[in-house]
Design a protein around this motif. Structure first.
Motif: not given
Length: 449
Positions: A261-277
């Motif tokens: 659970y505590v790694f969900f944010v890290i997976v999105v921000t650092r492991f996958l690194g997904v942003g959006l325009s």
């Protein structure tokens, strides 16, 4: 007068099973949930920005699990003994202090990370100490046959904060983020999160004031005084038999979720690194960093939860509580492996977090299963006992997940572990828990029906 049509307001109150005290509780839930969801879902990212390793992040999750395990039982004892009003006021003030400690932590230099651990001891007070009190208020305020609806009303308001809070956090990250969809610098993350924490302190104080002033304590049930360790043993022994299969399945599912659970944010921000325009007609193009987009994903998750929670609670009254609870367990179980194997695509992540929102649809039925068989005046104690058992077992999950996520060196073998391994094992454990509940879980009517 008999035969006259009820007002729209009366129909609304009847549908959501909202008594005055449940309404006040819902207001407080909104305030504290807003603050806690703005902060807790991002705290792992905050820790990494301050220099924490994956194992330390996992260790923080385990400390949080300890609090979740230890706090509900004495919190239930306190609420049954002194009443929900004063108990929740005390717990609210402690939570505000915790958010404040997190806010000032970066100014402490080498002590910043230890202060985050100190802060969670306070910040989680209302959420965990107050768990028994919130269950008891709903039980004493709502007819037994409408418990699922009563919990759906409070959960709907609380989850609205889960929707608003992350979106507000995302907006703050946009203000401090880069000009493109690239990830934020660590210093920018710390600055933006400081603003988020300041907002959380304000909402915690407002929630504390609202519940203390508006709550009517005249209807509080008071239980017996605490008799020490022997009472804990007795409460565990007399836990309603219907709860035991639910407790086993729930514990396995929550252990699995706690690993990652505590790694969900890290997976999105650092492991996958997904942003959006995003290009808005009036505002023009807005670039969302991965940190900001994570808040949007949480908002999508909560939007689905809000749309499904009350209808599913209504459905549970027709088909039974067990299948609805099992649905939530299944979503909890499969989400980790779906997330870690997802492509680095913003649309795919949006669909995954929308799917994750379905896990909350079963929460009102789940809470009804827990507190339904409790005798009057013992709602806080039964709830505290249930969560004591569940959360004690879950304690090591985050540390185990952190070790597997970051890798652990084993003599003669080398480094073992990776993000996919941690998330994959979590899903296997979650599916075992879901299967156990489906096979052995019991359907039963709430007490007093």
């Amino acid at each position: 007068m008999a035969g006259e049509p009820t007002s729209v307001r009366a129909q609304f109150r009847e549908f959501f099973a909202l008594s005055r005290d449940v309404l006040v509780l819902s207001i407080a839930m909104f305030a504290f949930s807003l603050g806690f969801q703005m902060t807790s879902r991002y705290l792992s990212e905050y820790m990494v920005a301050l220099g924490a390793s994956a194992f330390v992040v996992g260790l923080y999750g385990t400390v949080s699990n300890v609090i979740s395990a230890v706090y509900p039982y004495p919190g239930g004892i306190i609420s049954d003994r002194i009443g929900s009003r004063y108990a929740l006021t005390l717990f609210g003030l402690l939570s505000a202090i915790g958010f404040g400690i997190w806010l000032v932590a970066p100014t402490a230099g080498a002590l910043a990370i230890p202060l985050l651990f100190v802060g969670v001891v306070f910040a989680q007070a209302w959420k965990s100490f107050g768990l028994g009190a919130t269950f008891a208020i709903v039980k004493q305020s709502v007819a037994p046959e409408r418990l699922a609806e009563g919990f759906a009303s409070t959960e709907t308001v609380r989850r609205t904060a889960f929707l608003v809070g992350p979106l507000l956090a995302a907006g703050i990250f946009v203000l401090f983020g880069p000009a493109d969809v690239g990830s934020m610098t660590d210093s920018a993350i710390v600055t933006a999160f400081g603003v988020i924490l300041a907002v959380a302190v304000v909402f915690a104080l407002l929630g504390t004031l609202a519940q203390h002033v508006l709550y009517d304590a005249s209807g509080d049930d008071y239980g017996k005084s605490f008799a020490g360790v022997s009472q804990i043993v007795e409460d565990l022994r007399t836990l309603p038999a219907e709860l035991r299969p639910l407790l086993v399945g729930d514990t396995l599912v929550r252990f699995a979720n706690g690993m990652v659970y505590v790694f969900f944010v890290i997976v999105v921000t650092r492991f996958l690194g997904v942003g959006l325009s995003v290009n808005f007609p009036i505002l023009g193009e807005i670039e969302l960093s991965p940190q900001a987009y994570f808040g949007v994903l949480l908002g999508i998750e909560m939007a689905v939860a809000l749309l499904t929670m009350v209808p599913v609670a209504k459905l549970a009254e027709r088909i039974g509580l067990k299948p609805v609870v099992a649905l939530g367990f299944a979503v909890y179980a499969v989400f980790p492996v779906l997330l870690i194997t997802a492509p680095a695509d913003a649309g795919v992540l949006a669909l995954l977090f929308a799917f994750s929102g379905l896990r909350f649809a079963g929460l009102p039925a789940h809470k009804a299963l827990i507190v339904g068989p409790a005798e009057q005046g013992t709602g806080g104690r039964v709830t505290g006992t249930y969560y004591l058992v569940r959360n004690v077992v879950v304690i090591p999950s985050a540390a185990l997940g952190g070790a597997l996520y970051g890798g652990v060196s084993l003599p003669g073998i080398g480094t073992v572990g990776s993000p996919p391994l941690a998330f994959g094992i979590a899903t296997v454990i979650g599916l075992i828990g879901t299967g156990y509940f489906l096979v052995f879980g019991k359907e039963f009517e709430p007490a007093g029906r």
